[in-house]
Design a protein around this motif. Structure first.
Motif, PDB file in Angstrom:
ATOM      1  N   SER A  33      57.946  75.911  -8.117  1.00 14.41           N
ATOM      2  CA  SER A  33      58.776  77.083  -7.815  1.00 14.41           C
ATOM      3  C   SER A  33      58.379  77.758  -6.504  1.00 14.41           C
ATOM      4  CB  SER A  33      58.696  78.092  -8.965  1.00 14.41           C
ATOM      5  OG  SER A  33      57.346  78.437  -9.236  1.00 14.41           O
ATOM      6  N   VAL A  34      57.101  77.731  -6.147  1.00 10.67           N
ATOM      7  CA  VAL A  34      56.668  78.422  -4.924  1.00 10.67           C
ATOM      8  C   VAL A  34      57.111  77.698  -3.665  1.00 10.67           C
ATOM      9  CG1 VAL A  34      54.664  79.373  -6.117  1.00 10.67           C
ATOM     10  CG2 VAL A  34      54.402  77.316  -4.739  1.00 10.67           C
ATOM     11  N   PHE A  35      57.537  76.446  -3.812  1.00 13.89           N
ATOM     12  CA  PHE A  35      57.940  75.660  -2.641  1.00 13.89           C
ATOM     13  C   PHE A  35      59.453  75.648  -2.440  1.00 13.89           C
ATOM     14  CE2 PHE A  35      53.934  73.711  -4.132  1.00 13.89           C
ATOM     15  CZ  PHE A  35      53.160  73.941  -2.998  1.00 13.89           C
ATOM     16  N   PRO A  88      60.548  77.183   1.200  1.00 12.63           N
ATOM     17  CA  PRO A  88      60.093  76.322   2.299  1.00 12.63           C
ATOM     18  C   PRO A  88      60.795  74.973   2.317  1.00 12.63           C
ATOM     19  CG  PRO A  88      58.217  77.362   1.238  1.00 12.63           C
ATOM     20  CD  PRO A  88      59.424  77.681   0.408  1.00 12.63           C
ATOM     21  N   LEU A  89      61.031  74.406   1.139  1.00 15.86           N
ATOM     22  CA  LEU A  89      61.700  73.113   1.066  1.00 15.86           C
ATOM     23  C   LEU A  89      63.158  73.223   1.501  1.00 15.86           C
ATOM     24  CD1 LEU A  89      60.389  71.501  -2.244  1.00 15.86           C
ATOM     25  CD2 LEU A  89      59.920  70.767   0.090  1.00 15.86           C
ATOM     26  N   LEU A  90      63.828  74.292   1.097  1.00 16.40           N
ATOM     27  CA  LEU A  90      65.231  74.469   1.451  1.00 16.40           C
ATOM     28  C   LEU A  90      65.387  74.592   2.970  1.00 16.40           C
ATOM     29  CD1 LEU A  90      68.069  74.666   0.310  1.00 16.40           C
ATOM     30  CD2 LEU A  90      67.730  77.138   0.056  1.00 16.40           C
ATOM     31  N   PHE A 105      72.390  66.131  -2.437  1.00 16.43           N
ATOM     32  CA  PHE A 105      71.690  66.002  -3.709  1.00 16.43           C
ATOM     33  C   PHE A 105      70.482  66.939  -3.751  1.00 16.43           C
ATOM     34  CE2 PHE A 105      69.057  64.052  -6.936  1.00 16.43           C
ATOM     35  CZ  PHE A 105      69.949  63.452  -7.817  1.00 16.43           C
ATOM     36  N   THR A 106      69.713  66.946  -2.673  1.00 15.31           N
ATOM     37  CA  THR A 106      68.493  67.758  -2.618  1.00 15.31           C
ATOM     38  C   THR A 106      68.816  69.249  -2.575  1.00 15.31           C
ATOM     39  OG1 THR A 106      67.395  65.959  -1.421  1.00 15.31           O
ATOM     40  CG2 THR A 106      66.334  68.116  -1.385  1.00 15.31           C
ATOM     41  N   LYS A 107      69.770  69.620  -1.743  1.00 18.63           N
ATOM     42  CA  LYS A 107      70.140  71.039  -1.644  1.00 18.63           C
ATOM     43  C   LYS A 107      70.625  71.576  -2.985  1.00 18.63           C
ATOM     44  CE  LYS A 107      71.478  71.181   3.243  1.00 18.63           C
ATOM     45  NZ  LYS A 107      72.639  71.284   4.166  1.00 18.63           N
ATOM     46  N   ARG A 108      71.387  70.767  -3.693  1.00 21.43           N
ATOM     47  CA  ARG A 108      71.926  71.224  -4.973  1.00 21.43           C
ATOM     48  C   ARG A 108      70.814  71.582  -5.946  1.00 21.43           C
ATOM     49  NH1 ARG A 108      74.743  67.119  -6.095  1.00 21.43           N
ATOM     50  NH2 ARG A 108      73.664  66.162  -7.866  1.00 21.43           N
ATOM     51  N   TYR A 109      69.799  70.726  -6.032  1.00 24.93           N
ATOM     52  CA  TYR A 109      68.697  71.014  -6.949  1.00 24.93           C
ATOM     53  C   TYR A 109      67.869  72.205  -6.497  1.00 24.93           C
ATOM     54  CZ  TYR A 109      69.486  67.034  -9.945  1.00 24.93           C
ATOM     55  OH  TYR A 109      70.030  66.173 -10.859  1.00 24.93           O
ATOM     56  N   LEU A 110      67.695  72.327  -5.190  1.00 25.77           N
ATOM     57  CA  LEU A 110      66.929  73.472  -4.690  1.00 25.77           C
ATOM     58  C   LEU A 110      67.678  74.776  -4.926  1.00 25.77           C
ATOM     59  CD1 LEU A 110      65.576  71.959  -1.341  1.00 25.77           C
ATOM     60  CD2 LEU A 110      64.210  72.624  -3.327  1.00 25.77           C
ATOM     61  N   GLN A 111      68.978  74.765  -4.716  1.00 23.36           N
ATOM     62  CA  GLN A 111      69.782  75.976  -4.900  1.00 23.36           C
ATOM     63  C   GLN A 111      69.904  76.365  -6.366  1.00 23.36           C
ATOM     64  OE1 GLN A 111      73.250  74.667  -2.776  1.00 23.36           O
ATOM     65  NE2 GLN A 111      72.454  75.304  -0.779  1.00 23.36           N
TER      66      GLN A 111
END
Length: 556
Positions: free
Chosen positions: A194-196, A199-201, A217-223
């Protein structure tokens, strides 16, 4: 300027043979990419290994009445054999059962724990009263809450790719006995994903060169929001926790396996005689490419980058060119229904390059693509045999028999010849750029277009006719044709290395094609040619029916 290129390739679970989906998804594109960059003069480190821990291996071992080590070692050996036949040019293909990997994984665990990115928590874990044990993720099956697939696992739904926990499943059951699990408390270690999240987004948004499917795919999971995940499990097979009092727990395979990219780099470094050489590929100046299938995207764009950010001092992935899936005869791969083409079975009847060519020309880069035996036969016969192979055979046989086995001398290069030579140079530039950007499907199309252009040129010049009236004119057109073949064997080398090596030999070049550079080098007149042989074998139409029958399907 010379670059350091890390080619990190997905680690196959050592519980089953390789099939064509594995090859098209990760291993062939990685090999094409690595071969190209070596010819460019870049320093390449291409590595992977068999993932020998985790429940996929223990499940297979239990079903076969063997130990996990016996199962893992046997499949590792099969991987090595298949990769050699395929021509996958590893710098190192290792395993997750080395002391080096165990130490590297434990060291990362301890550093993340020390920096506060790992914490302990007592959690409710699935327990099977009938089997009398805690159930690791893959021992729990049920219905996916997102896509409603009925065979989702406790770690991930293969249908939609969503990572999950066993408790997320609807109608959960023990894989071994189908008993619904009960839940008991067990202390585990969690990674603070959760703390990343932010920064990852920000990092993902700054990667415009990523494929759209990987970005989205990645943005969806981060959002949607990252949640902390357990990185240990109750099992006796895997990397032990480097802490006292946890003898019955191991590092979770999803946490441990991605560390293999780093541990394998260190293992290669030691084997090379320079124990610090691995740092050149992890120092932030090198570019690292992770070749995987789309089902592994979150582990390489979220989990592993989180671990690297937390650990510090190691470079994040430059690109993750994940491929989509390969279907078989328009149907989804299925081991239970024998809907698969196993690599070891393929090599009982065919050579590597026709397969490498088809999978390159039909690579699932942006969408799922299909492998069919009809397409395999068509591309082999129409493109490899009739287009490229025929060009090589016609030109080199004629030069060998009518010009004393020597590369003819070109006294004059006319306008048509200049145009074709210009297209050969352009092909080097275009194909190189496309491979460098991981567009392999388009790259091999451009290469084959050059072969088609050379055939048209040869038909127009017709040296077999011209030689009757003007030997020098025939010699000049043959020289130009040989120059294009010289270009083609280099351009096609990353895709079909075995046949390129043969053409290299036909051209009278003594060194290995592996020593070639990515550059259009004109042949030397007077070079002694070797007698050419048939480059590709034509396949009969009955191959289609025979192979589809083997899978229990009718020819389509």
């Amino acid at each position: 300027m010379t670059e350091n290129i890390l080619v990190a390739v997905a680690w196959p679970y050592a519980n089953s043979r390789l099939h064509l989906g594995h090859v098209a998804g990760a291993y062939l594109p990685a090999d094409i990419f690595a071969r190209y960059h070596r010819m460019k003069g870049n320093r390449v480190l291409m590595l992977s290994g068999s993932d020998q821990h985790g429940t996929p291996v223990t499940i297979r071992a239990e079903s076969e009445g063997k130990t996990p080590a016996e199962v893992a070692d046997s499949y590792h050996q099969l991987f090595l054999e298949d990769f050699k036949k395929l021509g996958i040019s590893w710098d190192l293909f290792t395993t997750t059962r080395t002391i080096n990997h165990e130490q590297t994984a434990q060291e990362i665990f301890l550093k993340l724990l020390d920096k506060g990115y790992i914490y302990k928590q007592s959690v409710s874990q699935p327990w099977c009263d009938k089997c009398r044990r805690f159930l690791p993720d893959r021992y729990v099956e049920g219905v996916c809450p997102l896509c409603k697939s009925s065979n989702a696992r406790g770690d991930q739904c293969e249908q939609c790719g969503k990572p999950m926990n066993p408790a997320d499943l609807i109608g959960a059951r023990c894989r071994a006995c189908s008993t619904p699990p009960v839940y008991k408390e067990s202390e585990h270690f969690f990674l603070k994903l959760s703390v990343f999240e932010q920064p990852l987004l920000e990092w993902v948004k700054s990667q415009p060169h990523w494929r759209a499917n990987v970005q989205n795919f990645t943005k969806r999971y981060l959002q949607e929001g990252l949640h902390d995940r357990a990185i240990t499990r109750d099992i006796d097979w895997g990397v032990p926790l480097p802490l006292p009092g946890y003898a019955g727990k191991r590092l979770y395979v999803w946490f441990e396996a991605v560390i293999g990219y780093l541990s394998a780099s260190k293992e290669w470094s030691k084997q090379s005689g320079d124990s610090e050489a691995w740092r050149n590929f992890w120092d932030g100046k090198a570019r690292s490419y992770y070749f995987i299938g789309k089902d592994n995207i979150p582990f390489h764009t979220i989990v592993w980058p989180s671990m690297l950010l937390g650990y510090g001092g190691l470079s994040l992935p430059y690109d993750v060119p994940a491929n989509e899936f390969l279907t078989i005869e328009a149907q989804k791969f299925s081991k239970s229904r024998n809907l698969a083409v196993w690599v070891s079975d393929y090599f009982e009847r065919y050579q590597a390059d026709p397969l490498r060519y088809l999978l390159s020309a039909n690579m699932p880069e942006t969408s799922d693509t299909d492998f069919s035996w009809r397409e395999f036969v068509r591309r082999n016969n129409d493109e490899l045999v009739s287009t490229y192979g025929n060009l090589v055979q016609r030109v080199l046989t004629f030069a060998y028999t009518r010009f004393d086995g020597l590369v003819p001398d070109a006294s004059e290069i006319d306008a048509a010849s200049q145009v074709l030579l210009g297209k050969a140079q352009s092909a080097f530039d275009t194909v190189g750029k496309l491979i460098g950007e991981c567009h392999f499907k388009e790259a091999i199309r451009v290469a084959m277009t050059l072969a088609q252009e050379a055939n048209r040129y040869l038909d127009e010049k017709a040296p077999w006719k011209a030689i009757k009236e003007n030997r020098q004119e025939a010699a000049s057109s043959l020289y130009v044709s040989i120059a294009v073949i010289t270009a083609l064997k280099t351009i096609l080398y990353p895709f079909i290395p075995f046949s390129s090596e043969k053409v290299h030999g036909y051209l009278g070049l003594s060194n290995s094609i592996e020593n070639d550079v990515w550059k259009f080098i004109m042949p030397q007149s007077g070079t002694k040619l070797n007698r050419p042989e048939v480059l590709f074998v034509k396949l009969e139409e009955n191959v289609i029916e025979e192979e589809t029958d083997r899978m229990g399907l009718g020819a389509s």
